[in-house]
Scaffold this motif. Structure first.
Motif, PDB file in Angstrom:
ATOM      1  N   LYS A  28      38.373  53.402  38.637  1.00 26.88           N
ATOM      2  CA  LYS A  28      37.679  52.745  37.528  1.00 26.88           C
ATOM      3  C   LYS A  28      38.432  51.500  37.080  1.00 26.88           C
ATOM      4  O   LYS A  28      37.838  50.457  36.824  1.00 26.88           O
ATOM      5  N   ASP A  31      37.855  48.813  39.563  1.00 25.45           N
ATOM      6  CA  ASP A  31      36.506  48.264  39.406  1.00 25.45           C
ATOM      7  C   ASP A  31      36.442  47.307  38.219  1.00 25.45           C
ATOM      8  O   ASP A  31      35.851  46.228  38.306  1.00 25.45           O
ATOM      9  N   ILE A  32      37.063  47.708  37.111  1.00 26.28           N
ATOM     10  CA  ILE A  32      37.071  46.853  35.920  1.00 26.28           C
ATOM     11  C   ILE A  32      37.812  45.556  36.218  1.00 26.28           C
ATOM     12  O   ILE A  32      37.359  44.466  35.864  1.00 26.28           O
ATOM     13  N   ARG A  33      38.956  45.668  36.893  1.00 29.47           N
ATOM     14  CA  ARG A  33      39.738  44.477  37.237  1.00 29.47           C
ATOM     15  C   ARG A  33      38.935  43.554  38.151  1.00 29.47           C
ATOM     16  O   ARG A  33      38.939  42.338  37.988  1.00 29.47           O
ATOM     17  N   GLU A  34      38.208  44.143  39.098  1.00 36.24           N
ATOM     18  CA  GLU A  34      37.394  43.344  40.016  1.00 36.24           C
ATOM     19  C   GLU A  34      36.256  42.647  39.268  1.00 36.24           C
ATOM     20  O   GLU A  34      35.965  41.473  39.508  1.00 36.24           O
ATOM     21  N   LYS A  35      35.627  43.354  38.325  1.00 38.62           N
ATOM     22  CA  LYS A  35      34.555  42.740  37.536  1.00 38.62           C
ATOM     23  C   LYS A  35      35.092  41.582  36.703  1.00 38.62           C
ATOM     24  O   LYS A  35      34.456  40.538  36.588  1.00 38.62           O
ATOM     25  N   LYS A  36      36.274  41.783  36.115  1.00 38.51           N
ATOM     26  CA  LYS A  36      36.880  40.705  35.332  1.00 38.51           C
ATOM     27  C   LYS A  36      37.173  39.501  36.214  1.00 38.51           C
ATOM     28  O   LYS A  36      36.948  38.361  35.831  1.00 38.51           O
ATOM     29  N   GLU A  37      37.682  39.764  37.406  1.00 40.53           N
ATOM     30  CA  GLU A  37      38.000  38.676  38.332  1.00 40.53           C
ATOM     31  C   GLU A  37      36.731  37.942  38.750  1.00 40.53           C
ATOM     32  O   GLU A  37      36.702  36.716  38.806  1.00 40.53           O
ATOM     33  N   ASN A  38      35.656  38.693  39.007  1.00 39.75           N
ATOM     34  CA  ASN A  38      34.383  38.064  39.364  1.00 39.75           C
ATOM     35  C   ASN A  38      33.848  37.233  38.201  1.00 39.75           C
ATOM     36  O   ASN A  38      33.321  36.141  38.398  1.00 39.75           O
ATOM     37  N   ALA A  39      33.983  37.761  36.984  1.00 35.42           N
ATOM     38  CA  ALA A  39      33.529  37.015  35.807  1.00 35.42           C
ATOM     39  C   ALA A  39      34.349  35.743  35.645  1.00 35.42           C
ATOM     40  O   ALA A  39      33.812  34.684  35.317  1.00 35.42           O
ATOM     41  N   ARG A  40      35.652  35.836  35.889  1.00 30.10           N
ATOM     42  CA  ARG A  40      36.520  34.661  35.775  1.00 30.10           C
ATOM     43  C   ARG A  40      36.129  33.611  36.809  1.00 30.10           C
ATOM     44  O   ARG A  40      36.059  32.427  36.514  1.00 30.10           O
ATOM     45  N   SER A  42      33.141  33.257  38.202  1.00 30.53           N
ATOM     46  CA  SER A  42      31.852  32.664  37.866  1.00 30.53           C
ATOM     47  C   SER A  42      31.998  31.702  36.691  1.00 30.53           C
ATOM     48  O   SER A  42      31.321  30.678  36.634  1.00 30.53           O
TER      49      SER A  42
END
Length: 140
Positions: A28, A31-40, A42
């Motif tokens: 988890k 996953d959260i770290r990956e979502k943050k990285e993707n948001a950064r 974008s």
């Protein structure tokens, strides 16, 4: 004193369940770290597309998610130094005397106002201020 075999089995089962929960928690977090990285990423991409800083894009997005709007609140800009009436007067001056420069209009205003503001007001009226020569042209 030796623990009972059933309690050893229960302890092993408990350790196994704890390890599984730990693996799930780590997944988890990843996953959260990956979502943050993707948001950064974008945010960087959007900031590059609109030629703004990342923090500006992030603030706009935060405001959109919080309030459902991107508009500024009324009265949130810089306070005016001249009234609209004085602005219209400056435009009329430029119409009457096209040889006026921004600096002479600025001196007439009597308030510290940047020359770009005067140019912007004149441009809104489809006018241009006369620019003084910095040097004489070298043509004969």
């Amino acid at each position: 004193m030796q623990p009972k075999p059933s309690s050893l089995r229960a302890q092993a089962q408990l350790k196994h369940e704890l390890k599984l929960e730990l693996v799930k928690a780590e997944q988890k977090l990843l996953d959260i770290r990956e979502k943050k990285e993707n948001a950064r990423e974008s945010t960087r991409r959007v900031a590059g597309q609109v030629d703004r800083l990342e923090c500006v894009v992030r603030n706009c997005w935060d405001q959109w998610t919080r309030e459902g709007t991107h508009a500024r609140k009324t009265g949130s800009g810089v306070t005016r130094k001249t009234t609209r009436r004085k602005d219209r007067r400056n435009v009329r001056q430029a119409l009457v005397d096209p040889t006026l420069t921004r600096s002479t209009i600025r001196a007439d205003v009597g308030v510290a106002i940047v020359p770009q503001t005067i140019s912007r007001h004149l441009a809104e009226a489809n006018l241009k201020s006369k620019r003084p020569f910095r040097a004489l042209p070298l043509t004969p």
